[in-house]
Write an enzyme that holds these catalytic residues in place. Structure first.
Site, PDB file in Angstrom:
ATOM      1  N   LYS A 204       1.081  -1.216  -0.158  1.00  0.00           N
ATOM      2  CA  LYS A 204      -0.120   0.020  -0.197  1.00  0.00           C
ATOM      3  C   LYS A 204       0.705   1.260   0.046  1.00  0.00           C
ATOM      4  CE  LYS A 204      -3.631   2.381   2.620  1.00  0.00           C
ATOM      5  NZ  LYS A 204      -4.555   2.279   3.763  1.00  0.00           N
ATOM      6  N   LYS A 257      -2.170  -1.659  -3.998  1.00  0.00           N
ATOM      7  CA  LYS A 257      -3.279  -0.407  -3.809  1.00  0.00           C
ATOM      8  C   LYS A 257      -2.164   0.897  -3.927  1.00  0.00           C
ATOM      9  CE  LYS A 257      -5.776   1.876  -0.460  1.00  0.00           C
ATOM     10  NZ  LYS A 257      -6.119   2.121   0.721  1.00  0.00           N
TER      11      LYS A 257
HETATM   12  C1  PBG Z   1      -7.512   3.584   5.435  1.00  0.00           C
HETATM   13  C2  PBG Z   1      -7.680   3.203   4.138  1.00  0.00           C
HETATM   14  C3  PBG Z   1      -7.405   4.012   3.113  1.00  0.00           C
HETATM   15  C4  PBG Z   1      -8.051   3.453   1.726  1.00  0.00           C
HETATM   16  C5  PBG Z   1      -8.368   2.147   2.163  1.00  0.00           C
HETATM   17  N1  PBG Z   1      -8.290   2.292   3.627  1.00  0.00           N
HETATM   18  C6  PBG Z   1      -6.989   5.742   3.059  1.00  0.00           C
HETATM   19  C7  PBG Z   1      -5.712   5.786   3.555  1.00  0.00           C
HETATM   20  O1  PBG Z   1      -5.051   5.108   3.841  1.00  0.00           O
HETATM   21  O2  PBG Z   1      -5.430   7.067   3.790  1.00  0.00           O
HETATM   22  C8  PBG Z   1      -7.977   4.180   0.706  1.00  0.00           C
HETATM   23  C9  PBG Z   1      -9.114   3.660  -0.366  1.00  0.00           C
HETATM   24  C10 PBG Z   1      -9.478   4.596  -1.257  1.00  0.00           C
HETATM   25  O3  PBG Z   1      -8.842   5.439  -1.706  1.00  0.00           O
HETATM   26  O4  PBG Z   1     -10.499   4.136  -2.130  1.00  0.00           O
HETATM   27  N2  PBG Z   1      -6.365   2.776   6.165  1.00  0.00           N
HETATM   28 ZN    ZN Z   2      -5.983   3.658   8.211  1.00  0.00          ZN
END
Ligand code: PBG
Ligand code: ZN
Length: 333
Positions: A204, A257
């Site tokens: 991520k 992601k």
């Molecule tokens: C929270 C989380 C996020 C997303 C999924 N879980 C945001 C972040 O890490 O700031 C992003 C999903 C999206 O943008 O559709 N941990």
């Molecule tokens: Zn988070």
């Protein structure tokens, strides 16, 4: 006009296989099937509600009973998996994000209602994180102004267990703390939840593409950014390392992601793991397409089809996407 002197021999003609739709469909190398799509939902701790998210046209924060109606019609379209994000009750944000594990929280209650209503015809996945529940908006707990790794594991484990207790099929930690996969796996196995699947947001990146999501989940960090725990966009070897570590800690499914700006990473992880691989077509990827389509600058159906195919072609087995409903309802795939 220049004289064409060399032509390709008639026997070598790739265009022969492109002549009709039936022929093109016959030889297509990549397909997007409804059962490989996961629809995300933002759940409010209330019964009936439908609050549109301005930066994500077509997506709303939903009350639990309202969510049931949406899921029922999505099931009829062939969408068999949902990924749930929750909101705490009013005033429920605290330094340690304890409300993420509340037995009567929005996610936990929604999981129970979905389970009761749809049984095993629906696969219920839950996002496990603290950022929507901490008063500072970070994904872990703070110590001296820094996100403390090991101190964050307890609250994350508690959240995952509360989701399993409610009946989640899949728990998906998105926090990016080191060691949380092992901690959650052991806790699940030690409490009779050994059948609960663990999908790790293993790879991520710290991404500007999460902007609209943070409106939807109300999870913007109050100070600083997430770069001390989410990955650096410049790296791909690090993605392999993260994927290997999470696989070794017992992750059943891995995720990359965002998806579209990281298709090289999807491909690289695909080639080094034998676990099923998911890619998350995140909020900013969705909103950018929606905005351009609303202006008439892009053809939404064609672009969405092409984007989802690209993610599959890069090597993803599972695609988490806010486009799932529109794509199936419109027959875009
Ligand atoms: C929270 C989380 C996020 C997303 C999924 N879980 C945001 C972040 O890490 O700031 C992003 C999903 C999206 O943008 O559709 N941990
Ligand atoms: Zn988070």
């Amino acid at each position: 006009m220049s004289e064409l002197t060399v032509t390709r021999p008639a026997r070598l003609r790739p265009r022969r296989l492109r002549r009709t739709p039936a022929l093109r469909d016959l030889v297509a190398e990549t397909r997007v099937a409804a059962e490989q799509l996961v629809m995300p939902h933002f759940v409010l701790p209330t019964s009936e509600a439908d609050v549109p998210i301005p930066s994500m046209p077509g997506i709303s924060q939903l009350g639990i009973e309202t969510l049931l109606g949406h899921v029922e019609s999505d099931l009829a379209l062939g969408i068999r998996s949902v990924l749930l994000f929750g909101h705490p009750h009013e005033g429920g944000k605290t330094p340690d994000g304890g409300a993420a594990a509340a037995a009567n929280g929005a996610v936990q209650s929604a999981v129970r209602r979905l389970r009761e209503t749809f049984g095993d015809s629906l696969l219920v996945m839950t996002d496990v994180c603290l950022c929507a529940y901490t008063d500072h908006g970070h994904c872990g707990v703070l110590r001296d102004g820094r996100v403390a790794n090991d101190e964050s594991l307890g609250p994350l484990v508690d959240a995952a267990l509360s989701h399993a207790e409610a009946g989640a099929d899949v728990v998906a930690p998105s926090d990016m703390m080191d060691g949380r996969v092992a901690a959650i796996r052991d806790a699940l196995d030690g409490s009779g939840h050994d059948e609960v699947v663990l999908m790790s947001y293993a790879v991520k990146y710290a991404s500007a593409y999460y902007g609209p999501f943070r409106d939807a989940a109300d999870s913007t960090p109050g100070t600083g950014d997430r770069k001390s725990y989410q990955m650096d966009s410049r790296n791909v070897l690090e993605a392999i390392r993260e994927a290997d570590l999470d696989a070794a800690e017992g992750a059943d499914l891995l995720m990359v992601k965002p998806a579209l700006p990281y298709l090289d990473v999807v491909r690289a992880v695909r080639e080094t793991t034998d676990l099923p691989l998911a890619a998350y077509n995140v909020s900013g990827e969705y909103s950018a397409v929606k905005a351009a389509a609303a202006k008439g600058w892009l053809d939404e159906s064609g672009v969405v089809r092409e984007n989802l195919l690209a993610i599959k072609r890069a090597g993803a087995d599972i695609v988490i996407t806010y486009h799932a409903r529109d794509a199936l309802a419109g027959g875009w795939l």
